[in-house]
Enzyme design. Structure first.
Site, short mmCIF file in Angstrom:
data_model
loop_
_atom_site.label_atom_id
_atom_site.label_comp_id
_atom_site.label_asym_id
_atom_site.label_seq_id
_atom_site.Cartn_x
_atom_site.Cartn_y
_atom_site.Cartn_z
N GLU A 454 -1.31 -0.89 10.56
CA GLU A 454 -2.37 -0.36 11.43
C GLU A 454 -2.48 1.16 11.31
O GLU A 454 -2.51 1.87 12.31
CB GLU A 454 -2.13 -0.75 12.90
C1 LIG Z 1 4.47 -6.22 6.97
C2 LIG Z 1 3.06 -5.82 6.79
C3 LIG Z 1 2.05 -6.52 7.42
C4 LIG Z 1 0.71 -6.20 7.19
N1 LIG Z 1 -0.28 -6.99 7.70
C5 LIG Z 1 -1.57 -6.76 7.31
C6 LIG Z 1 -2.61 -7.67 7.68
O1 LIG Z 1 -2.39 -8.66 8.39
N2 LIG Z 1 -3.86 -7.43 7.22
C7 LIG Z 1 -4.14 -6.35 6.45
O2 LIG Z 1 -5.30 -6.20 6.05
N3 LIG Z 1 -3.19 -5.45 6.10
C8 LIG Z 1 -1.90 -5.64 6.50
N4 LIG Z 1 -0.92 -4.76 6.12
C9 LIG Z 1 -1.28 -3.59 5.35
C10 LIG Z 1 -1.05 -2.26 6.05
O3 LIG Z 1 -2.04 -2.01 6.97
C11 LIG Z 1 -0.97 -1.22 4.91
O4 LIG Z 1 0.30 -1.36 4.33
C12 LIG Z 1 -1.21 0.16 5.38
O5 LIG Z 1 -2.56 0.32 5.65
C13 LIG Z 1 -0.78 1.20 4.33
O6 LIG Z 1 -1.26 0.91 3.06
P1 LIG Z 1 -0.28 0.98 1.80
O7 LIG Z 1 0.96 0.23 2.14
O8 LIG Z 1 -1.04 0.56 0.61
O9 LIG Z 1 0.11 2.51 1.69
P2 LIG Z 1 -0.71 3.68 0.98
O10 LIG Z 1 -2.11 3.65 1.43
O11 LIG Z 1 -0.45 3.63 -0.48
O12 LIG Z 1 -0.03 4.95 1.59
C14 LIG Z 1 1.18 5.50 1.08
C15 LIG Z 1 1.56 6.70 1.96
O13 LIG Z 1 0.59 7.73 1.83
C16 LIG Z 1 0.14 8.14 3.11
N5 LIG Z 1 -1.26 8.55 2.97
C17 LIG Z 1 -2.25 7.92 2.37
N6 LIG Z 1 -3.39 8.63 2.46
C18 LIG Z 1 -3.09 9.74 3.16
C19 LIG Z 1 -3.83 10.89 3.59
N7 LIG Z 1 -5.12 11.04 3.34
N8 LIG Z 1 -3.19 11.83 4.31
C20 LIG Z 1 -1.88 11.70 4.59
N9 LIG Z 1 -1.15 10.65 4.20
C21 LIG Z 1 -1.74 9.68 3.50
C22 LIG Z 1 0.33 6.94 4.00
O14 LIG Z 1 0.49 7.36 5.36
C23 LIG Z 1 1.63 6.36 3.44
O15 LIG Z 1 2.71 7.02 4.00
C24 LIG Z 1 0.41 -5.08 6.37
C25 LIG Z 1 1.43 -4.33 5.78
C26 LIG Z 1 2.74 -4.70 5.97
C27 LIG Z 1 3.80 -3.90 5.28
#
Ligand SMILES: Cc1cc2nc3c(=O)[nH]c(=O)nc-3n(C[C@H](O)[C@H](O)[C@H](O)COP(=O)(O)OP(=O)(O)OC[C@H]3O[C@@H](n4cnc5c(N)ncnc54)[C@H](O)[C@@H]3O)c2cc1C
Length: 770
Positions: A454
């Site tokens: 989230e």
């Molecule tokens: C256990 C689990 C359950 C989940 N359940 C769902 C679900 O039910 N439905 C769904 O759709 N998604 C779900 N997700 C997805 C979750 O919402 C994403 O993992 C999250 O949005 C982050 O995306 P990412 O992991 O690809 O990280 P990335 O987007 O690759 O981010 C990597 C890092 O970079 C940082 N970052 C990225 N852009 C910026 C910026 N502009 N400024 C500063 N920092 C930045 C982020 O904060 C993070 O620390 C789930 C994830 C997990 C791990």
């Protein structure tokens, strides 16, 4: 003197005569404002405009109305909610065995799924007319928090259908047919929902999802209909492996203009039965040893009828706006509930363990180093619970506060992580050896999950809190932006002129007041109460002025660049967040009836928030791109330097002592923490040992004294020690028996699990306490 008078007169004329003011000030300022306005994509604008402003707006105004905050009623439960909490919730909690779930079953057991469905745990946000429970945010938060103190897997499983996903989207936007078709099944648990937004190429930047839907004609139920051909690849989707209905977000295109003139309609959300032809539910992920269902889903050229769009055709392209408007539950209730569980459990069980675990003849909670960690646990848990309550209060008042829920999600999960680290440090080996006797490890392992979902925390802190807060909470900036965006230039200028004059007054007032409060140490600032907490209200009012001033100057000097200057803007976001958390602490102290026993916690929490505000401001001034402006701001807000200190050691010591004391204060601070009234269960056993050792404190003291004197050997333990104490007249027969029994309890309370090597290699974890 006369020069000053003339100057004042000139300023009064320029500002007071609209035609002159518009020409000399508003018009150039309008042009400048348009130039520095951050460029904004549609998804950013929709995110920015979503949701409401509440107490965050007051804090940003420089003049928070404390009376109105204190007057806001604390939400209470309805009789139905209370009956659910006392009945089905307790039944579910008693049925949960988190180690078994994660180590053996790798799923919730059948009887737990059955209980969830029977009692409609998935239906807390579904209306009664569809068979839902229609619970308040307060009840939802209480229930999920309490489940999370027992099992993270169960809590995540239950919270997902009760936050952003099919249930909520249908409730807000669904057509009548969609609601009638889906909601009763979702309420009963016959339908299991999941919501898929994230994919390999779109995580934080969810607005850029590559998944597509193309409007075309196709066959459905033997007839040709207008529909959507979908292609998607999603990962990380909670409940996907068991879902019967998939909420899918994709970008919608209409190249043949079957719906209208527009070719790119934008992000759209549809509901698709998982048994629909072409829908693939992929394999499971394994999120940090937790057994909740989480996995992948794919689809290639899957055709769905157009009326599967949530809300029907009129919501084609409105998906992003819908998601942004519905973020409050996930951010404001569900993930904070997981952090709340961490806080309540850490305080309850660390306090008990620090008392039953002895080293060098003393409970470890008596050592100053341990007390420091315990002080943080208790102090932060007071803030966690206060923040939970205040945000839930806003939600129960009918607000959907986007900035507040972002602050709540970020700071509660971060405080939860700190508290969990401290709890693990105090428990040391007992917290590390996994097994049924370890009540911390599963939550410790799962903590990064709340940090990531989230809105991953780095992004939430750096982009959302201040990025959205600066425009949404500021009394004029959003309206000024709207005026600048007005296509009718004249109307825009008139509106801007009107706002600008107020904005100048606002900025001048903040500059003067911030400096005045800085000079006087805020002694003359208003406070709604008298007593020990008065000074905190005064300091927070002062910092609110400082924030308003620094935010204005940052926006004025950096304009659109401020968005990229994340390290600068995040620090202003930290100031806003800590002002909010400190307000929550003050309100809770009043709402709880100003409990004297809570004062060390309150002082600790408030000193901690003020210190964090000082640290955030210090970094802001130091790194402000224009050194002179940064220095000037520092002088105006802190003319005598930044003097907020970390909480005194005496508060940490008082908190540690309180945590090791059974009684009403402990219950009040940890009421969400579940412990099973069964000595066979580790939580019930820990409670029993802790309380019994307190009852026998006098006996323990006499035995320790005799050991120190050498009357009985220091090397004896348990029954042998009890016998020696009886033989040497240190204890009478009854006392020796009680002491011996209590030592058995204590030994078991500090025990950890061991497993047969051969069995463990085969993945069997039949625990034996040691
Ligand atoms: C256990 C689990 C359950 C989940 N359940 C769902 C679900 O039910 N439905 C769904 O759709 N998604 C779900 N997700 C997805 C979750 O919402 C994403 O993992 C999250 O949005 C982050 O995306 P990412 O992991 O690809 O990280 P990335 O987007 O690759 O981010 C990597 C890092 O970079 C940082 N970052 C990225 N852009 C910026 C910026 N502009 N400024 C500063 N920092 C930045 C982020 O904060 C993070 O620390 C789930 C994830 C997990 C791990």
């Amino acid at each position: 003197m006369s020069i000053i008078l003339i100057l004042l007169l000139i300023i009064a004329v320029i500002l007071g005569v609209p035609d002159i003011r518009r020409k000399l000030i508003s018009k150039p300022a309008f042009k400048f404002f348009k130039r520095v306005l951050p460029p904004m994509s549609n998804t950013e604008r929709e995110a920015m405009e979503a949701g409401d402003v509440w107490w965050d707006g007051e804090l940003f105004s420089g003049q928070p109305d404390w009376f109105s905050l204190l007057k806001t009623k604390v939400p209470t439960f309805t009789a139905e909610e209370q009956a659910f909490i006392d009945g089905p919730l307790e039944e579910l909690l008693a049925a949960l065995d988190d180690f078994d779930i994660n180590a053996h079953q790798r799923d919730l057991p059948e009887e737990v799924w059955a209980l969830i469905k029977k009692h409609r745990f998935f239906a807390m946000i579904i209306g009664k007319e569809y068979g839902g429970l229609d619970f308040s945010a307060a009840a939802n938060s209480h229930i999920v928090s309490r489940i999370a103190t027992r099992s993270l897997t169960a809590a995540v499983t239950i919270m997902v259908p009760n936050s952003l996903g099919p249930g909520e989207l249908l409730t807000h936007y669904g057509t009548m047919e969609q609601k009638q078709y889906w909601l009763p099944g979702l309420a009963k648990g016959d339908e299991i929902p999941c919501f898929a937004l994230t994919g390999p190429e779109a995580g934080s930047d969810a607005g850029s999802i590559p998944d597509t839907g193309v409007i075309c004609k196709g066959e459905f139920n033997g007839e040709e209909v207008v529909g959507i051909r979908l292609n998607w690849s999603k990962r990380y989707i909670t409940l996907a492996p068991v879902a019967t209905v998939l909420g899918l977000a994709f970008k919608l295109y209409d190249p043949e203009h079957l719906l209208g003139d527009k070719e790119e309609l934008g992000i759209t959300c549809a509901l698709i039965p998982t048994k629909h032809e072409g829908v693939e539910i992929g394999d499971r992920h394994y999120p940090l040893t937790q057994a909740f269902m989480n996995g992948t889903t794919y689809g290639k050229d899957v055709f769905i009828p157009i009326d599967w769009i949530i809300g029907g055709q009129k919501y084609a392209g409105k998906g992003w706006q819908m998601l942004m408007e519905c973020l409050s539950a996930g951010r404001g209730i569900s993930l904070p509930a997981l952090a709340t569980a961490t806080g309540h459990n850490a305080q309850r069980f660390t306090g008990a363990y620090a008392f039953v675990r002895h080293q060098f003849g003393l409970p470890i909670g008596k050592f100053e180093g341990v007390q420091e960690a315990m002080g943080r646990i208790g102090g932060l848990n007071y803030s966690i619970e206060s923040m939970r309550r205040l945000t839930v209060t806003a939600l129960c008042e009918g607000y959907s506060p986007s900035v507040i829920t972002a602050m709540t999600k970020y700071h509660m999960t971060e405080m939860g992580r700190q508290v969990m680290n401290d709890a693990l440090d105090v428990h040391a080996g007992k917290g590390i050896q996994m097994g049924p006797l370890n009540y911390l490890a599963s939550t410790y392992m799962g903590t990064p999950i709340s940090i990531t979902v989230e809105g991953a925390n780095i992004l939430t802190r750096n982009l959302m809190i201040f990025g959205q807060g600066a425009t949404r909470c500021h009394p004029y900036v959003l309206a000024e932006m709207e005026a600048a965006a007005n296509e009718d230039e004249d109307a825009g200028l008139r509106a801007f002129d009107h706002l600008l004059i107020k904005h100048i007054g606002f900025a001048a007032g903040n500059t003067f007041s911030a400096f005045w409060h800085g000079l006087t140490g805020a002694r003359f600032a208003n406070a709604p109460v008298s007593g020990e907490t008065t000074k905190y209200y005064q300091q927070l009012s002062r910092m609110s002025r400082g924030l308003a001033l620094c935010a204005d100057v940052s926006m004025l000097t950096m304009g659109g660049d401020l968005k990229r200057k994340e390290m600068i803007s995040a620090r202003l976001g930290d100031v806003l967040s800590h002002l909010y958390m400190a307000s929550a602490v003050l309100k809770r102290f009043e709402d709880d009836g100003r409990q004297v026993a809570d004062l060390p916690f309150v002082h600790y929490a408030l000193a901690n928030h003020l210190h964090a505000i000082g640290v955030a401001f210090s970094g802001f001034f130091q790194n402000f791109p224009n050194g002179f402006v940064g220095g000037l701001l520092k002088f105006l807000v802190f003319p005598f330097g930044i003097r907020y200190q970390k909480p005194d050691d005496s508060y940490a010591q008082a908190i540690a002592d309180a945590m090791m004391q059974p009684g009403v204060a402990r219950e009040r601070h940890t009421f969400l923490s579940y412990w099973k009234d069964d000595a066979e269960d580790v939580t019930g056993h820990m409670e029993l040992a802790f309380v019994r050792m307190h009852e026998l404190q006098d006996v323990y003291k006499r035995v320790q004294k005799a050991q120190k004197k050498g009357t009985i050997s220091s090397n004896l333990l348990g029954a042998e020690l009890a016998e020696a104490a009886l033989a040497n007249d240190v204890l009478n027969a009854e006392e020796a028996e009680q002491f011996g029994e209590c030592e058995v309890l204590r030994m078991r309370a500090i025990a950890v699990d061991s497993f047969a090597n051969d069995e463990m290699k085969e993945g069997k974890f039949n625990a034996k306490p040691i």
